[in-house]
Design a protein around this motif. Structure first.
Motif, mmCIF file in Angstrom:
data_model
loop_
_atom_site.group_PDB
_atom_site.id
_atom_site.type_symbol
_atom_site.label_atom_id
_atom_site.label_comp_id
_atom_site.label_asym_id
_atom_site.label_seq_id
_atom_site.Cartn_x
_atom_site.Cartn_y
_atom_site.Cartn_z
ATOM 1 N N VAL A 149 0.855 -1.183 0.000
ATOM 2 C CA VAL A 149 0.000 0.000 0.000
ATOM 3 C C VAL A 149 0.890 1.232 0.000
ATOM 4 C CG1 VAL A 149 -1.740 1.332 1.245
ATOM 5 C CG2 VAL A 149 -1.887 -1.167 1.187
ATOM 6 N N LEU B 190 0.594 5.282 -0.085
ATOM 7 C CA LEU B 190 -0.362 6.378 0.097
ATOM 8 C C LEU B 190 -0.099 7.549 -0.836
ATOM 9 C CD1 LEU B 190 -0.690 6.398 3.987
ATOM 10 C CD2 LEU B 190 -2.198 5.326 2.304
ATOM 11 N N HIS C 178 1.741 -5.491 3.690
ATOM 12 C CA HIS C 178 0.764 -6.137 4.558
ATOM 13 C C HIS C 178 0.651 -7.619 4.189
ATOM 14 C CE1 HIS C 178 -0.907 -2.240 6.054
ATOM 15 N NE2 HIS C 178 -0.460 -1.825 4.891
ATOM 16 N N LEU D 208 -8.736 6.415 -0.380
ATOM 17 C CA LEU D 208 -8.092 6.206 0.915
ATOM 18 C C LEU D 208 -9.046 5.551 1.905
ATOM 19 C CD1 LEU D 208 -6.097 9.545 1.309
ATOM 20 C CD2 LEU D 208 -5.143 7.267 0.962
ATOM 21 N N GLU D 209 -10.308 5.943 1.853
ATOM 22 C CA GLU D 209 -11.310 5.336 2.732
ATOM 23 C C GLU D 209 -11.464 3.844 2.438
ATOM 24 O OE1 GLU D 209 -16.161 5.473 3.221
ATOM 25 O OE2 GLU D 209 -15.129 7.319 2.671
ATOM 26 N N ILE E 188 -9.188 1.858 1.186
ATOM 27 C CA ILE E 188 -7.985 1.166 1.660
ATOM 28 C C ILE E 188 -8.033 0.963 3.173
ATOM 29 C CG2 ILE E 188 -5.495 1.366 1.985
ATOM 30 C CD1 ILE E 188 -5.367 2.821 -0.704
ATOM 31 N N GLN E 189 -8.254 2.048 3.883
ATOM 32 C CA GLN E 189 -8.096 2.033 5.334
ATOM 33 C C GLN E 189 -9.279 1.436 6.077
ATOM 34 O OE1 GLN E 189 -7.339 6.208 5.800
ATOM 35 N NE2 GLN E 189 -5.156 6.030 5.330
ATOM 36 N N GLN E 190 -10.487 1.586 5.532
ATOM 37 C CA GLN E 190 -11.671 1.142 6.258
ATOM 38 C C GLN E 190 -12.288 -0.139 5.721
ATOM 39 O OE1 GLN E 190 -14.534 4.309 6.891
ATOM 40 N NE2 GLN E 190 -12.935 5.847 7.147
ATOM 41 N N LEU F 91 -7.981 -3.160 3.865
ATOM 42 C CA LEU F 91 -7.045 -3.700 4.847
ATOM 43 C C LEU F 91 -7.742 -4.446 5.984
ATOM 44 C CD1 LEU F 91 -4.317 -0.909 5.028
ATOM 45 C CD2 LEU F 91 -4.291 -3.051 3.737
#
Length: 300
Positions: A125, A127, A144, A187-188, A190-192, A195
């Protein structure tokens, strides 16, 4: 990162018979593209290590260039790692100067994915560059763990060569005139979603979010290339896989490779057999697994 197609180079530190071989360790190569790529890395290496004799290097395996799998970065890193390992001698991989690998390879100007993937494998990942994260920030790119049982089916049809060099830069220049309107949503995802779902081995959620992410990423360049996907044939395969109920689908980089995620080896085998008759002449389809870090091995 996937385990194939892959790059494999080899050399024996005890095989220098002709001093001229050290000047051009790949002079016997028949592939002009990869030979030129090796020369670029070798020139950077020699600028730091002009007195070191390098034995002939053999090109054991390399993929077709510019098909969307980052083969240029993987090859450049492999060439740099091999040259530096010959300099460092018989040392464990963790003790070798990986910083020089990136220096010699000349990669990582826009994205750290290829460099980080070479060193660490797994799911990478990045950013990206922003006011908060510079291109030198170590927090920008991370590896990851990816479920080992999940597989990725790759499909390639040689009707188009992925953008690179000047044509690729022209697309970036056109699209960089405006901020990415999808950045926050990407980004949301990916992060929420992506992952957490991978951490929980939640295949439906992970693949659904990855498919959405790929579409948003492609839409950023649609004003320059006409669609979220680079060619009508790539769009055909995206729609074909979705019609089969597969949601983790996308175009790898600029294509022409299309990927689709499946739950295990059994589903991968079924899918490969199912779609192989539909692949155009000289194309290929294969099942891959997640790759670990690149290996540097000494001959016994």
């Amino acid at each position: 990162m996937v385990d194939k197609p892959s790059v494999c180079l080899s050399a024996s530190a005890n095989s220098i018979e002709d001093p001229a071989e050290s000047i051009d360790p790949c002079k016997a190569w028949e592939d002009p593209y990869w030979k030129d790529r090796f020369h670029r890395v070798y020139a950077n290496f020699r600028s730091r290590n002009n007195s070191i004799a390098i034995p002939p290097v053999k090109l054991r395996q390399a993929p077709t260039p510019h098909i969307g799998l980052g083969s240029g970065t993987q090859f450049a890193c492999a060439a740099s790692a091999l040259l530096n390992s010959l300099q460092d001698g018989d040392q464990p991989q963790e003790n070798q100067g990986s910083g020089f690998w990136t220096l010699d390879s000349g990669r990582g100007l826009r994205s750290h994915i290829g460099l980080h993937g070479f060193l660490h494998g797994g799911l990478i990942v990045d950013l990206g560059q922003s006011s908060e994260l510079s291109h030198l920030d170590p927090e920008r790119t991370r590896s990851h763990r990816f479920p080992m049982q999940w597989q990725v089916v790759l499909l390639h049809e040689p009707i188009y060569q992925g953008d690179s060099g000047a044509s690729e830069q022209a697309i970036f220049d056109h699209c960089s005139a405006h901020e990415n309107p999808n950045r926050d949503r990407m980004l949301e995802l990916i992060q929420q979603q992506i992952l957490p779902a991978i951490s929980d081995v939640d295949f439906p959620q992970a693949t659904r979010a990855i498919g959405q992410y790929g579409e948003l990423a492609g839409n950023v360049f649609s004003s320059a290339v006409g669609d979220a996907y680079r060619t009508p044939r790539i769009r055909h395969w995206i729609d074909r896989f979705r019609s089969m109920g597969l949601e983790g689908v996308g175009q790898s980089s600029w294509g022409p490779v299309v990927f689709v995620m499946v739950q295990d080896a059994q589903e991968a085998s079924w899918l490969v057999d199912r779609i192989r008759p539909e692949v155009q002449e000289n194309g290929w389809v294969c099942a891959t697994r997640v790759a670990g870090p690149a290996r540097i091995e000494a001959d016994p």
